[in-house]
Design a protein around this motif. Structure first.
Motif, PDB file in Angstrom:
ATOM      1  N   ALA A 294       6.788 -10.612  11.061  1.00  0.00           N
ATOM      2  CA  ALA A 294       5.613  -9.746  10.922  1.00  0.00           C
ATOM      3  C   ALA A 294       5.561  -9.129   9.524  1.00  0.00           C
ATOM      4  CB  ALA A 294       5.646  -8.647  11.983  1.00  0.00           C
ATOM      5  N   GLY A 295       6.737  -8.782   8.982  1.00  0.00           N
ATOM      6  CA  GLY A 295       6.780  -8.239   7.630  1.00  0.00           C
ATOM      7  C   GLY A 295       6.333  -9.244   6.589  1.00  0.00           C
ATOM      8  N   VAL A 296       6.692 -10.504   6.781  1.00  0.00           N
ATOM      9  CA  VAL A 296       6.240 -11.557   5.862  1.00  0.00           C
ATOM     10  C   VAL A 296       4.724 -11.705   5.957  1.00  0.00           C
ATOM     11  CG1 VAL A 296       6.337 -14.029   5.341  1.00  0.00           C
ATOM     12  CG2 VAL A 296       8.440 -12.793   5.930  1.00  0.00           C
ATOM     13  N   VAL A 297       4.215 -11.758   7.188  1.00  0.00           N
ATOM     14  CA  VAL A 297       2.761 -11.903   7.388  1.00  0.00           C
ATOM     15  C   VAL A 297       2.017 -10.725   6.764  1.00  0.00           C
ATOM     16  CG1 VAL A 297       0.916 -11.968   9.113  1.00  0.00           C
ATOM     17  CG2 VAL A 297       3.002 -13.315   9.462  1.00  0.00           C
ATOM     18  N   LEU A 298       2.529  -9.515   6.981  1.00  0.00           N
ATOM     19  CA  LEU A 298       1.891  -8.328   6.402  1.00  0.00           C
ATOM     20  C   LEU A 298       1.823  -8.434   4.890  1.00  0.00           C
ATOM     21  CD1 LEU A 298       0.805  -5.419   6.547  1.00  0.00           C
ATOM     22  CD2 LEU A 298       3.185  -4.622   6.513  1.00  0.00           C
ATOM     23  N   ARG A 299       2.899  -8.850   4.274  1.00  0.00           N
ATOM     24  CA  ARG A 299       2.925  -8.970   2.816  1.00  0.00           C
ATOM     25  C   ARG A 299       1.941 -10.023   2.326  1.00  0.00           C
ATOM     26  NH1 ARG A 299       7.525  -6.709   4.435  1.00  0.00           N
ATOM     27  NH2 ARG A 299       8.826  -5.529   2.967  1.00  0.00           N
ATOM     28  N   VAL A 300       1.864 -11.153   3.014  1.00  0.00           N
ATOM     29  CA  VAL A 300       0.926 -12.202   2.603  1.00  0.00           C
ATOM     30  C   VAL A 300      -0.509 -11.705   2.747  1.00  0.00           C
ATOM     31  CG1 VAL A 300       0.064 -14.515   3.135  1.00  0.00           C
ATOM     32  CG2 VAL A 300       2.527 -14.082   3.135  1.00  0.00           C
ATOM     33  N   LEU A 301      -0.812 -10.998   3.830  1.00  0.00           N
ATOM     34  CA  LEU A 301      -2.165 -10.474   4.018  1.00  0.00           C
ATOM     35  C   LEU A 301      -2.522  -9.467   2.922  1.00  0.00           C
ATOM     36  CD1 LEU A 301      -2.289  -9.968   7.899  1.00  0.00           C
ATOM     37  CD2 LEU A 301      -3.439 -11.731   6.550  1.00  0.00           C
ATOM     38  N   LEU A 302      -1.558  -8.623   2.555  1.00  0.00           N
ATOM     39  CA  LEU A 302      -1.829  -7.607   1.539  1.00  0.00           C
ATOM     40  C   LEU A 302      -2.112  -8.215   0.173  1.00  0.00           C
ATOM     41  CD1 LEU A 302       0.752  -4.779   2.414  1.00  0.00           C
ATOM     42  CD2 LEU A 302      -1.708  -4.836   2.870  1.00  0.00           C
ATOM     43  N   LEU A 303      -1.657  -9.449  -0.046  1.00  0.00           N
ATOM     44  CA  LEU A 303      -1.929 -10.107  -1.326  1.00  0.00           C
ATOM     45  C   LEU A 303      -3.419 -10.260  -1.596  1.00  0.00           C
ATOM     46  CD1 LEU A 303       0.732 -12.995  -1.344  1.00  0.00           C
ATOM     47  CD2 LEU A 303       0.833 -10.819  -2.557  1.00  0.00           C
ATOM     48  N   PHE A 304      -4.211 -10.236  -0.537  1.00  0.00           N
ATOM     49  CA  PHE A 304      -5.651 -10.464  -0.680  1.00  0.00           C
ATOM     50  C   PHE A 304      -6.445  -9.194  -0.405  1.00  0.00           C
ATOM     51  CE2 PHE A 304      -3.487 -14.355   0.517  1.00  0.00           C
ATOM     52  CZ  PHE A 304      -3.884 -15.212  -0.496  1.00  0.00           C
ATOM     53  N   THR A 305      -5.795  -8.056  -0.670  1.00  0.00           N
ATOM     54  CA  THR A 305      -6.444  -6.752  -0.519  1.00  0.00           C
ATOM     55  C   THR A 305      -6.157  -5.905  -1.762  1.00  0.00           C
ATOM     56  OG1 THR A 305      -4.570  -5.531   0.434  1.00  0.00           O
ATOM     57  CG2 THR A 305      -5.878  -6.895   1.948  1.00  0.00           C
ATOM     58  N   PRO A 306      -6.866  -4.792  -1.921  1.00  0.00           N
ATOM     59  CA  PRO A 306      -6.579  -3.891  -3.060  1.00  0.00           C
ATOM     60  C   PRO A 306      -5.190  -3.271  -3.021  1.00  0.00           C
ATOM     61  CG  PRO A 306      -8.774  -3.485  -2.198  1.00  0.00           C
ATOM     62  CD  PRO A 306      -8.110  -4.407  -1.225  1.00  0.00           C
ATOM     63  N   ALA A 307      -4.458  -3.404  -1.908  1.00  0.00           N
ATOM     64  CA  ALA A 307      -3.092  -2.886  -1.849  1.00  0.00           C
ATOM     65  C   ALA A 307      -2.149  -3.700  -2.729  1.00  0.00           C
ATOM     66  CB  ALA A 307      -2.579  -2.892  -0.404  1.00  0.00           C
ATOM     67  N   PHE A 308      -2.559  -4.906  -3.091  1.00  0.00           N
ATOM     68  CA  PHE A 308      -1.791  -5.723  -4.032  1.00  0.00           C
ATOM     69  C   PHE A 308      -2.390  -5.525  -5.406  1.00  0.00           C
ATOM     70  CE2 PHE A 308      -1.314 -10.074  -6.065  1.00  0.00           C
ATOM     71  CZ  PHE A 308      -0.023  -9.852  -6.493  1.00  0.00           C
ATOM     72  N   TYR A 309      -1.718  -4.727  -6.226  1.00  0.00           N
ATOM     73  CA  TYR A 309      -2.239  -4.465  -7.565  1.00  0.00           C
ATOM     74  C   TYR A 309      -1.162  -4.789  -8.597  1.00  0.00           C
ATOM     75  CZ  TYR A 309      -0.001   0.050  -6.469  1.00  0.00           C
ATOM     76  OH  TYR A 309       0.865   1.032  -6.062  1.00  0.00           O
ATOM     77  N   VAL A 310      -1.614  -5.120  -9.770  1.00  0.00           N
ATOM     78  CA  VAL A 310      -0.752  -5.690 -10.799  1.00  0.00           C
ATOM     79  C   VAL A 310      -0.882  -4.878 -12.080  1.00  0.00           C
ATOM     80  CG1 VAL A 310      -0.281  -7.764 -12.171  1.00  0.00           C
ATOM     81  CG2 VAL A 310      -1.053  -7.996  -9.798  1.00  0.00           C
ATOM     82  N   ASP A 311       0.263  -4.553 -12.687  1.00  0.00           N
ATOM     83  CA  ASP A 311       0.243  -3.965 -14.021  1.00  0.00           C
ATOM     84  C   ASP A 311       0.802  -4.975 -15.017  1.00  0.00           C
ATOM     85  OD1 ASP A 311       3.053  -3.889 -13.884  1.00  0.00           O
ATOM     86  OD2 ASP A 311       3.095  -1.802 -13.243  1.00  0.00           O
ATOM     87  N   SER A 312       0.951  -4.558 -16.266  1.00  0.00           N
ATOM     88  CA  SER A 312       1.365  -5.516 -17.288  1.00  0.00           C
ATOM     89  C   SER A 312       2.770  -6.060 -17.037  1.00  0.00           C
ATOM     90  CB  SER A 312       1.276  -4.888 -18.690  1.00  0.00           C
ATOM     91  OG  SER A 312       0.061  -5.234 -19.311  1.00  0.00           O
ATOM     92  N   ASP A 313       3.680  -5.219 -16.516  1.00  0.00           N
ATOM     93  CA  ASP A 313       5.027  -5.708 -16.217  1.00  0.00           C
ATOM     94  C   ASP A 313       4.978  -6.837 -15.200  1.00  0.00           C
ATOM     95  OD1 ASP A 313       6.220  -3.982 -17.978  1.00  0.00           O
ATOM     96  OD2 ASP A 313       6.787  -2.509 -16.460  1.00  0.00           O
ATOM     97  N   ASN A 314       4.214  -6.634 -14.109  1.00  0.00           N
ATOM     98  CA  ASN A 314       4.072  -7.678 -13.100  1.00  0.00           C
ATOM     99  C   ASN A 314       3.364  -8.902 -13.670  1.00  0.00           C
ATOM    100  OD1 ASN A 314       2.990  -4.936 -11.107  1.00  0.00           O
ATOM    101  ND2 ASN A 314       5.095  -5.691 -11.231  1.00  0.00           N
TER     102      ASN A 314
END
Length: 487
Positions: A21-41
């Motif tokens: 479930a934790g893996v699924v949650l993380r994959v789903l979050l990749l396609f939401t604003p909860a997945f955000y990227v800065d210059s380091d990432n």
């Protein structure tokens, strides 16, 4: 109760279900604003992208530390699945899955399978901010955790049938951990020392381990021999002291739970220290090398983080908590399983951790929906990239926190060299060789204010778009002659 039957099996089923479930949650979050990227990432993605194209590097761009095992694996995956930042994030998540499984193994050996299952899930669902590290990797945290704990797990195995193979695997894991980061090496040190003591009568095995460690750490050894400041601690003019260690617990640890009040922060700090002390007491009372090695690695990693950072840690440094939380999770799991109905208590704690993590995500991102337009956190990077492309501008200078996000968001159709902390010389060369020099800064930040009042600039124009100020210099402009701010 036999933990391999009955309710013990139910607990194991709960572990695997929640891990998935934790893996699924993380994959789903990749396609939401909860997945955000800065210059380091973004740099981590760009390194992996370049590796997939044959441009291999062994360290985070611009550094003599921060190994690129994650990027090498992600780069290989990109060859198969395409150059997408989601590919990097999924590979990063799998490294953390590996770390969770190793932690489960260590906690099981230290206490029981019940404690192992509970501790692993408590770590896996330790809040949004630690979850974010697994999908927006700063570069080497997952591999450091996996390899550091992995070296300890391999070192403490009882009576291996092939001791030379054990030494080879321990040495290789420890060497790879050291290549990834000093924190990875710190986690491995206690286990390696215990193995050394146990093998004191068979010293010839040590040479096998040393040889394997050299192979694993070879990229860093090469850099160390050519750069005297390799792994030199950062220095902001202050010296790390007791206050620096304190802020890790009073400021950084509370931040992962979205706690900001002083009273609550102090309470969390006291609980964290108490849990570590509890592990120390249990290590002595139970004469457990497993507990001692886990706790010792946490302590050494903490010292390494504080000294390496060279300054007091604060809420924005939550990434370092991934090296402290394993010990805390094990201590909490042990306490939970002291309850009479320990399997039921363990499952309750596991589910509660998962629910609280989801609740925290919803609290931080109300009405969360699918969409990737807000992926980069320094304004509308995509609009900036489109604007520059429409003007046929393909190489610029930019604020550090804009530069690599812009480069990643445009898949290098526009490359940006950092005005500070320049990471990749080819981007600098492209910006320098451009017929017209372009500088991009966030509107009204320190750099923009400085440029607006500077009297010694060559002729230029200033244009504002999507929250960015774009300075265009038709004549030559040496950006190295001006003092730039990070923000």
């Amino acid at each position: 109760m036999n933990e391999r039957t009955g309710s013990g099996r139910i607990l194991s089923i709960a572990f695997w279900a929640l891990l998935a479930a934790g893996v699924v949650l993380r994959v789903l979050l990749l396609f939401t604003p909860a997945f955000y990227v800065d210059s380091d990432n973004a740099i981590v993605y760009l390194v992996a992208k370049h590796i997939s194209e044959g441009d291999v590097t062994f360290f985070f761009w611009g550094q003599t530390y921060g190994g690129t095992l994650l990027q090498l694996v992600a780069g290989g995956a990109m060859v198969l699945f395409g150059e997408h930042i989601e590919v990097l994030s999924i590979v990063s998540t799998l490294f953390f899955v590996g770390g969770v499984l190793v932690l489960r193994y260590i906690a099981t050996k230290a206490f029981s399978r019940v404690v192992g299952d509970v501790a692993a899930i408590l770590y896996w669902f330790s809040g949004f901010y630690t979850l974010r590290i697994s999908i927006s990797e700063p570069g080497f945290y997952g591999p450091s955790l996996f390899l550091g704990l992995g070296a300890t797990a391999l070192a403490l195995r009882d009576s291996p049938r092939r001791p030379l193979l054990q030494w080879a695997l321990v040495g290789l894991a420890a060497g790879l951990a050291f290549w990834q980061s000093p924190m990875g090496a710190a986690l491995a040190i206690p286990g390696v020392l215990i193995l050394l003591v146990r093998s004191r009568r068979q010293w010839y095995r040590v040479f096998v381990g040393i040889a394997a460690a050299v192979v694993g750490a070879l990229p860093w050894i090469i850099v160390f021999l050519s750069a005297t400041d390799a792994l030199a601690p950062k220095n902001d003019g202050s010296r790390p002291g007791l206050r620096s260690f304190g802020t890790l617990f009073t400021s950084t640890m509370p931040s992962i739970f979205s706690v900001s009040s002083r009273t609550a922060s102090l309470a969390i700090a006291v609980v964290c220290v108490a849990l570590l002390v509890l592990l120390a007491v249990l290590a002595v009372l139970r004469r457990s090398v497993w507990i001692a090695a886990l706790l010792g690695g946490t302590v050494i990693a903490t010292v390494t983080v504080v000294v390496g950072a060279g300054t007091s840690l604060g809420p924005s440094d939550y990434r370092y908590t991934v090296f402290v939380l394993p010990s805390l999770a094990v201590a909490v799991a042990w306490l939970v399983t002291r309850i009479r109905y320990r399997v039921a208590a363990g499952i309750t704690a596991m589910v509660l951790a998962a629910v609280l993590t989801v609740v925290q995500v919803e609290g931080l991102f109300p009405n969360l929906s699918f969409g990737t337009q807000s992926r980069y956190i320094v304004g509308d990077i995509r609009s900036l990239g489109s604007h520059l492309e429409d003007r046929d501008v393909d190489a610029v200078y930019a604020d550090y926190w804009v530069a690599y996000s812009l480069t990643a968001a445009t898949d290098e159709r526009v490359t940006a060299a950092g005005l500070t902390n320049d990471r990749y010389p080819p981007y600098q060369d492209r910006a320098r060789q451009a017929a017209v020099h372009t500088v991009v800064v966030l509107e009204n930040n320190d750099n923009d204010k400085h440029l607006q009042v500077a009297s010694d600039l060559p002729p230029h124009t200033r244009e504002v778009t999507s929250g960015y100020a774009i300075y265009t210099f038709p004549s030559s402009f040496d950006v190295s002659t001006y003092p730039w701010s990070l923000y």
